[in-house]
Design an enzyme around this catalytic site. Structure first.
Site, PDB file in Angstrom:
ATOM      1  CB  ALA A  62     -19.070  -5.813 -20.788  1.00  0.00           C
ATOM      2  CD  GLU A  63     -18.030  -0.220 -20.261  1.00  0.00           C
ATOM      3  OE1 GLU A  63     -18.936   0.588 -20.513  1.00  0.00           O
ATOM      4  OE2 GLU A  63     -17.606  -0.394 -19.109  1.00  0.00           O
ATOM      5  CB  SER A  64     -19.705  -0.243 -26.941  1.00  0.00           C
ATOM      6  OG  SER A  64     -18.609  -0.957 -27.504  1.00  0.00           O
ATOM      7  CE1 TYR A  82     -18.669  -3.263 -17.852  1.00  0.00           C
ATOM      8  CE2 TYR A  82     -16.989  -3.411 -16.160  1.00  0.00           C
ATOM      9  CZ  TYR A  82     -17.360  -3.120 -17.451  1.00  0.00           C
ATOM     10  OH  TYR A  82     -16.411  -2.693 -18.351  1.00  0.00           O
TER      11      TYR A  82
END
Length: 191
Positions: free
Chosen positions: A93-95, A179
């Site tokens: 999800a982040e990168s 998120y």
């Protein structure tokens, strides 16, 4: 990926040019001498050194293999009493597993650590996958201990623990609610 394609690199170069222009205004001008290559040589050396350092940071040949990442994730997850699949889901999800990712807000690396958070966690080089994952899993584990459930820990990872405390749950921010859903979807294996 070309270095010039990175927005953060372009901003750095632009800011450096702006600063150079400011400092030049306050430097005494030496008498003009035709053919004096000294200043151009220094400028060229600086430019080459900067390019070299930036290429080292953003080099894909140094990126870890999926097997390397899995090993790091599992080691740090077990050390911090986390499900490795949760950590993988946060990284996705982040990168999207890009070690050199930099967000528009300044978050860095696989687990998108903000510079201040990275400092607090003892992460000296947030682009280094081992350091980034070690810091990110420690922070996520701290959020799990603090809030007692995964949804609030995931929300705190995104919006910060202060926001979760303020709202006594997942903050009403669209980005954070999306998120939490995204990480949970990845965690369940729904890509």
């Amino acid at each position: 990926m070309k270095l010039d394609d990175l927005e953060s690199y372009r901003r750095i170069v632009s800011r450096m040019e702006e600063i150079q222009g400011i400092t030049e205004r306050f430097q005494p001008k030496p008498p003009a001498q035709d053919g004096d290559p000294t200043s151009k040589k220094i400028e060229s050396e600086f430019s080459q050194e900067l390019d070299s350092k930036m290429k080292g940071l953003f080099s894909q040949e140094n990126d870890p293999t999926p097997k390397d990442l899995t090993s790091i994730i599992e080691r740090e997850s077990y050390k911090n009493h986390l499900d490795p699949n949760l950590v993988k889901s946060v990284i996705k999800a982040e990168s999207n597993f890009k070690p050199n990712a930099v967000s528009s807000k300044g978050a860095i690396g696989l687990m998108q650590l903000m510079p201040g958070t990275a400092d607090i966690l003892g992460v000296e080089n947030p682009f280094d996958p081992e350091e980034n994952i070690a810091g990110g899993t420690k922070f996520l584990a701290d959020m799990m201990k603090k809030f007692g459930n995964s949804d609030m820990a995931i929300a705190a990872y995104n919006a910060g623990p202060g926001a979760v405390q303020k709202y006594d749950g997942i903050p009403p921010y669209k980005e954070t609610k999306d998120y939490v859903k995204k990480v949970n979807r990845f965690w369940k294996g729904e890509y």
